[in-house]
Design an enzyme around this catalytic site. Structure first.
Site, PDB file in Angstrom:
ATOM      1  N   VAL A  94       9.088  -2.294   2.360  1.00 53.53           N
ATOM      2  CA  VAL A  94       9.106  -0.866   2.063  1.00 53.53           C
ATOM      3  C   VAL A  94      10.103  -0.558   0.715  1.00 53.53           C
ATOM      4  CG1 VAL A  94       9.540   1.482   2.595  1.00 53.53           C
ATOM      5  CG2 VAL A  94       8.794  -0.229   4.421  1.00 53.53           C
ATOM      6  N   ASP A  96      -4.552  -2.863   0.076  1.00 53.59           N
ATOM      7  CA  ASP A  96      -3.402  -2.609  -0.021  1.00 53.59           C
ATOM      8  C   ASP A  96      -2.966  -2.400   1.027  1.00 53.59           C
ATOM      9  OD1 ASP A  96      -1.191  -1.007  -0.635  1.00 53.59           O
ATOM     10  OD2 ASP A  96      -2.193   0.921  -1.248  1.00 53.59           O
ATOM     11  N   ASN A 142       9.972  -7.270  -9.352  1.00 53.43           N
ATOM     12  CA  ASN A 142       9.893  -5.737  -9.766  1.00 53.43           C
ATOM     13  C   ASN A 142      11.307  -5.295 -10.015  1.00 53.43           C
ATOM     14  OD1 ASN A 142       8.644  -3.703 -10.547  1.00 53.43           O
ATOM     15  ND2 ASN A 142       8.771  -2.805  -8.242  1.00 53.43           N
ATOM     16  N   ASP A 193      14.011  -3.661 -14.646  1.00 52.14           N
ATOM     17  CA  ASP A 193      14.694  -2.496 -15.417  1.00 52.14           C
ATOM     18  C   ASP A 193      16.081  -2.152 -14.951  1.00 52.14           C
ATOM     19  OD1 ASP A 193      13.050  -1.382 -13.593  1.00 52.14           O
ATOM     20  OD2 ASP A 193      13.910   0.614 -14.000  1.00 52.14           O
ATOM     21  N   GLY A 195     -13.819 -59.063   8.597  1.00 52.69           N
ATOM     22  CA  GLY A 195     -14.772 -58.688   7.417  1.00 52.69           C
ATOM     23  C   GLY A 195     -14.726 -57.645   6.682  1.00 52.69           C
ATOM     24  N   SER A 224      -5.623 -50.745   9.696  1.00 50.92           N
ATOM     25  CA  SER A 224      -5.153 -49.399  10.237  1.00 50.92           C
ATOM     26  C   SER A 224      -5.379 -49.353  11.744  1.00 50.92           C
ATOM     27  CB  SER A 224      -6.103 -48.423   9.480  1.00 50.92           C
ATOM     28  OG  SER A 224      -7.417 -48.555   9.428  1.00 50.92           O
TER      29      SER A 224
HETATM   30  N1  LIG Z   1      13.784   1.606 -11.339  1.00 55.67           N
HETATM   31  C1  LIG Z   1      12.573   1.075 -10.968  1.00 55.67           C
HETATM   32  N2  LIG Z   1      12.106   1.900  -9.814  1.00 55.67           N
HETATM   33  C2  LIG Z   1      11.033   1.328  -9.453  1.00 55.67           C
HETATM   34  C3  LIG Z   1      10.141   0.671  -9.785  1.00 55.67           C
HETATM   35  N3  LIG Z   1       8.925   0.390  -9.097  1.00 55.67           N
HETATM   36  C4  LIG Z   1       9.139   1.130  -7.969  1.00 55.67           C
HETATM   37  N4  LIG Z   1      10.416   2.012  -8.066  1.00 55.67           N
HETATM   38  C5  LIG Z   1      11.006   3.066  -7.285  1.00 55.67           C
HETATM   39  O1  LIG Z   1      11.208   2.334  -6.046  1.00 55.67           O
HETATM   40  C6  LIG Z   1      10.967   3.358  -5.079  1.00 55.67           C
HETATM   41  C7  LIG Z   1       9.834   2.969  -4.079  1.00 55.67           C
HETATM   42  O2  LIG Z   1       8.754   2.632  -4.757  1.00 55.67           O
HETATM   43  P1  LIG Z   1       7.309   2.614  -3.972  1.00 55.67           P
HETATM   44  O3  LIG Z   1       6.186   2.318  -5.034  1.00 55.67           O
HETATM   45  O4  LIG Z   1       7.090   4.034  -3.172  1.00 55.67           O
HETATM   46  O5  LIG Z   1       7.349   1.527  -2.879  1.00 55.67           O
HETATM   47  P2  LIG Z   1       6.475   0.786  -1.575  1.00 55.67           P
HETATM   48  O6  LIG Z   1       7.089   1.311  -0.529  1.00 55.67           O
HETATM   49  O7  LIG Z   1       6.642  -0.517  -1.886  1.00 55.67           O
HETATM   50  O8  LIG Z   1       5.102   1.470  -2.019  1.00 55.67           O
HETATM   51  C8  LIG Z   1      10.437   4.698  -5.847  1.00 55.67           C
HETATM   52  O9  LIG Z   1      11.482   5.482  -5.978  1.00 55.67           O
HETATM   53  C9  LIG Z   1       9.784   4.005  -7.152  1.00 55.67           C
HETATM   54  O10 LIG Z   1       9.926   4.927  -8.051  1.00 55.67           O
HETATM   55  C10 LIG Z   1      10.535  -0.295 -11.168  1.00 55.67           C
HETATM   56  O11 LIG Z   1      10.080  -1.003 -11.569  1.00 55.67           O
HETATM   57  N5  LIG Z   1      11.677   0.395 -11.584  1.00 55.67           N
END
Ligand SMILES: Nc1nc2c(ncn2[C@@H]2O[C@H](COP(=O)(O)OP(=O)(O)O)[C@@H](O)[C@H]2O)c(=O)[nH]1
Lengths: 303, 637
Positions: free
Chosen positions: B27, B101, B156, B159, B473, B542
């Site tokens: 999550v 998903d 992921n 950034d 053999g 074997s």
């Molecule tokens: N900084 C940053 N935040 C991210 C990134 N990807 C997802 N988030 C944030 O992480 C939180 C959870 O993301 P979500 O997609 O709902 O996660 P899930 O529970 O795996 O589906 C949200 O607040 C997103 O905006 C990312 O690449 N960079």
């Protein structure tokens, strides 16, 4: 000797999957029925059923839930196509509600649907004691359908509980039920709208001419282009106009919006869909009149 | 004559193919955001759907929340988590994608297993700012157990760590070490930011140090066509088709392998043999059928066939089992009850079964085995079942269609578990010991399927494994057979145990452990040569059951032809071509099989040749016929 080729196109893979599913139904259920809605998905479903059981006949009847609000072209098409296919067509509706003049303008689309469609369907399923109900729904169509199983379990009241669905792995479908329960079966689950049209093109399947663009009478209302049917009431300030339109999905005329289009044949439609920026459901009045309404309707037994 | 199955329109190179993928992440790792980003940047979100999202965004920050695109049922929206498998569809000019998903929530192992069951590839998310969580490993394990051949590990939120190369590489090494213990053919790491789109669809300017492909281009180019099992023909019968007195056919989908009109087939469980008279589709007759085609098969003889029966080639049949050993994911609130009778549905066959033994439970976070007598919701274990009627199965790793099954509770009718058949041999355990491959050794997937090689060479590769006492053999027969095959125009090669002891196995002695290693190396070599398309003839004493079983699991049951040269010890000693028995008798050779080391006779060899009483020429001919039938059946007269 020509080299053997062991790959199937995406369409043929989808076709094989759908045929497999319908054969499973025929093998494992006592009283299956195919929901026939006269639309493009039903037309594809019918063709797939023919293929699944060739050289034999389709071992199930077709069931059309009539609301008396379908387009006239749909009735004509339905009777002709079913007769030509040699299948048994059962037409049922909520006759009492129809006689009482039930319509969406007076009671709203949700209530109208509940009476004319959902109630009629549940009654028809009970009367027919159907244990498997094959429908043409696709997961891509609508958000709440994305989680629909291929075999969707319905309790003794025909209701769907999203929290109580059976896990579905591989192509192993669990069709075991107790008396009175049923399984909704969706062989087209993995098809997209574009797949449907490409298949219609490849297979030369006949569809209701309303899918093709023509100059038709419409009235603009709430951002939609609505057809003008026998019972349509014009609101103050509205005027009937003629426009080049077609329908992307067909339901009851009061709740089905048209799109402006020049697509006159199947090839044009495929080309149009390849570049469209709008989803199919945009023209369904019922879907967006209440947030989550489709899910609500499905819980109650809607297909 | 023979025609292409596909029409020209369908067989052109440019026709996009289908990739089924599944996603997993804990999550908040950003799974919903990633899928939303993928759909959005690939242009798969319709304008009206975006409009709805923009309306919601206006109230908050102003930027649309991509994670809402995949938000499904109302209950989940309220709880803010995804609780069930949802399927998404999108396409690019190169490929069609179906995304399963699946939720990352702790309890929902079962959903992940569901999504993985049909996937060609899994994307596993790791949050770079948090690092690898136990759940990330759990996801990898489940995905591997469900037979997903390849994964992408999307690191992921890069950034949040300033697109730091070191962070990425540390996570890559750490997860890579873990993943190398699982059975993936390909593990690819990609540094991404789902939120800002870096390396999702487009290459990021923030990661100049990364020379791999962004996620979508990777998904578009990964090679999956070779995954289909085109070797072991399995046709589970769905329905008997009998529209009138004149027609009798069997409808079904080809689960694996290729069958042609005229092929000999055996019907399971009856064991009756016949041949394929016709292969029909609604469009007419076909010359051959392959997976996943749905066809109707007519047989040459009037044999009794029913739903749940299976057709296979007589020389390559599935295991016919009354007991089953499998990895099982338990999916029901009600725990496994070993005293109960359940139903197992596998292919089109449903049989009653009970669990006779819980061998162990796997801790999916550590991969450790735990002793238990029960299995609870979302737990994974290795179970043994007693079947009331036989099932026709293959090892899941080799055949997902005939190795996977579901378990149904006959009282509630609920699907309570999913299982994957494993071989009974320890060597085939899905939790591979870590020492098998070094921590950073990944398999690189090729772009040539074994069927491509088969086509060029005009043969299906096979290993003839000759076992028997010294002097029975084996070497003579091996070289004679090789000559015979080459003369018939087939690529064959002998792996002679004695000769190999001068090179490949020169460091090994004759203790049971050394013999085992000897068998393992020769089997691995045979496997490589089979992969290259050759027919291999391995001549090796074997002497141990267990070692030969290991060889079979390395080479693959469908390619392994165990051939026992049954010349008696007396006959061999009398012959003693190399004078070894005499030396052993004099005490000059320790651990000499037949004199002072044991030989375990095979219980059920594919072929037994009485090499003590029959001439070598006669043995060669018998063996050649069997090999010909399996390796090049269509080349005969
Ligand atoms: N900084 C940053 N935040 C991210 C990134 N990807 C997802 N988030 C944030 O992480 C939180 C959870 O993301 P979500 O997609 O709902 O996660 P899930 O529970 O795996 O589906 C949200 O607040 C997103 O905006 C990312 O690449 N960079």
């Amino acid at each position: 000797m020509t080299a053997e080729n062991y790959s199937l196109s995406v369409l043929r893979q989808l076709e094989a999957e759908s045929i497999y599913i319908m054969r499973e139904v025929a093998a494992e259920f006592e009283r299956p029925v195919i929901m026939y809605s006269v639309g493009k998905d039903s037309s594809v479903l019918l063709r797939l059923a023919q293929k699944a059981f060739a050289p034999g006949r389709i071992p199930f009847p077709l069931l059309h839930i009539d609301t008396a609000f379908k387009f006239p072209e749909m009735y004509a098409f339905r009777d002709r196509v079913c007769a030509a296919a040699g299948v048994e067509l059962r037409v049922l509706g909520n006759d009492a509600a129809i006689a009482a003049g039930t319509n969406p303008w007076d009671i709203g689309t949700v209530n109208c649907c509940g009476l004319l469609k959902t109630k009629a369907l549940l009654d028809a399923l009970k009367a027919g004691a159907y244990d498997a109900v094959i429908g043409g729904a696709r997961r891509e169509e609508e958000r709440s359908r994305a989680k629909e199983r291929i075999y969707s379990f319905r309790d003794g009241h025909g209701q769907w509980d999203p929290r109580n669905q059976r896990p579905e792995l591989w192509n192993l479908y669990n069709g075991r039920i107790h008396p009175g329960e049923s399984i909704g079966v969706f062989p087209l689950s993995n098809w997209t709208e574009l797949d449907i049209w490409r298949y219609i093109a490849t297979e030369n399947i006949e569809v209701v001419p309303l899918y093709f663009a023509a100059e038709r009478e419409v009235v603009r209302r709430g951002g939609q282009l609505l057809p003008v049917g026998a019972k349509t009431r014009l609101l103050p300030g509205e005027a009937v106009e003629r426009a080049m339109i077609r329908y992307r999905s067909l339901g009851c005329y009061p709740c089905t919006g048209a799109v402006e289009s020049n697509a006159m044949n199947v090839g044009d439609i495929v080309a149009e869909l390849e570049i469209t920026r709008f989803s199919e459901r945009v023209t369904r009045v019922i879907d967006h009149d209440r947030d989550g309404s489709m899910e609500q309707k499905k819980r109650e037994g809607y297909f | 004559m023979a025609t292409m199955v596909a029409t020209p329109r369908e067989s052109t190179q440019r026709e996009p193919d289908l990739l089924r993928l599944t996603t997993a992440g804990s999550v908040d790792d950003g799974k919903s955001t990633l899928i939303g980003r993928l759909l959005h940047d690939a242009g798969a979100i319709y304008e009206d759907q975006l409009e709805a999202l923009r309306a919601k965004a206006a109230a908050g920050t102003g930027a649309i929340d991509l994670s809402l695109i995949t938000d499904g049922l109302r209950a989940e929206r309220d709880q803010g988590i995804t609780i069930d498998v949802a399927y998404r569809y999108f396409s690019t000019p190169r490929r069609r994608f179906i995304i399963a998903d699946t939720p990352g929530h702790l309890q929902y192992t079962r959903n992940m297993a569901t999504g993985a069951s049909t996937a060609d590839l899994a994307v596993i998310l790791i949050d770079a700012s948090i690092g690898i969580q136990t759940q990330s490993k759990r996801h990898g394990f489940i995905v591997s157990m469900l037979g997903v051949p390849r994964i992408v590990v999307a690191v992921n939120k890069m950034d949040l760590v300033g697109f730091d190369r070191d962070v990425f590489e540390r996570l890559r090494d750490e997860y890579g070490a873990f993943a190398s213990r699982l059975r993936f053919s390909d593990v690819t790491f990609i540094p991404i930011s789902a939120l800002s789109g870096d390396n999702v669809v487009h290459r990021s300017t923030q990661t100049p140090w990364f020379d791999g492909l962004p996620l979508l281009p990777h998904l578009e180019s990964v090679y999956v066509a070779g995954d289909a099992n085109l070797i072991d023909f399995r046709f589970p019968v769905q329905r008997v088709v009998r529209p009138d007195q004149n027609f009798r056919g069997y409808a079904g989908a080809v689960a694996s392998g290729v069958a042609r009109v005229g092929d000999d087939v055996v019907v399971l469980p009856s064991g009756r043999r016949t041949s394929i008279a016709r292969i029909l589709t609604a469009e007419g007759d076909r010359d051959y059928a392959f997976p996943p085609q749905a066809v109707t098969v007519c047989l040459a003889d009037d044999v009794d066939v029913a739903r749940g029966d299976m057709l296979a080639h007589p020389n390559n049949i599935p295991r016919v089992e009354r007991t089953l050993e499998a990895m099982v994911v338990w999916m029901s609130e009600a725990p496994l009850d070993p005293g109960r009778v359940y139903l197992i549905k596998q292919t089109t066959r449903t049989v009653k079964a009970s669990c006779s033994d819980v061998v162990y439970r796997v801790n999916p976070d550590t991969l450790h085995r735990e002793t238990t007598t029960q299995l609870q919701l979302n737990e994974i274990g290795r179970l043994r079942f007693t079947l009331f009627e036989p099932l026709f199965v293959d090892e899941y790793r080799k055949n997902r269609r005939t190795g996977g099954f579901i378990i149904v509770d006959p009282a509630s009718n609920a699907t309570v578990a999913a299982g994957m058949v494993i071989e009974r041999k320890a060597a085939a355990d899905p939790v591979a010991p870590s020492e098998r491959t070094g921590s950073n050794v990944f398999r690189q997937a090729g772009k040539v399927a074994s069927v491509d090689r088969s086509r060029i060479l005009g043969q299906t590769p096979l290993t003839v494994w000759l076992t028997g006492l010294p002097g029975s053999g084996k070497s003579t027969l091996a070289h004679a057979l090789e000559r015979r095959l080459i003369d018939a125009g087939h690529a064959a090669f002998v792996l002679d145990g004695d000769n190999l002891r001068h090179g490949l196995t020169r460091d090994l002695g004759f203790t049971p452990d050394a013999r085992r290693e000897n068998v393992r190396r020769v089997a691995e070599a045979a496997r490589l040569m089979n992969d290259a398309g050759l027919i291999v003839i391995a001549a090796l004493i074997s002497p141990y059951h267990e070692d030969r079983a290991m060889a079979q699991s390395i080479i693959g049951a469908e390619r392994f032809l165990e051939t026992y040269l049954s010349a008696s010890a007396d006959a061999c000693e009398k012959r003693d071509p190399k004078g070894l028995y005499a030396r052993a008798r004099r005490g000059e050779l320790a651990e000499f099989t037949g004199v002072n080391a044991p030989y375990e006779r095979p219980d059920a060899p594919a072929l037994e040749l009485p090499s003590g009483t029959e001439s070598i020429e006669r043995c060669v001919e018998r063996l050649f016929d069997v090999v010909a039938q399996r390796a090049f059946p269509n080349a005969r007269g």
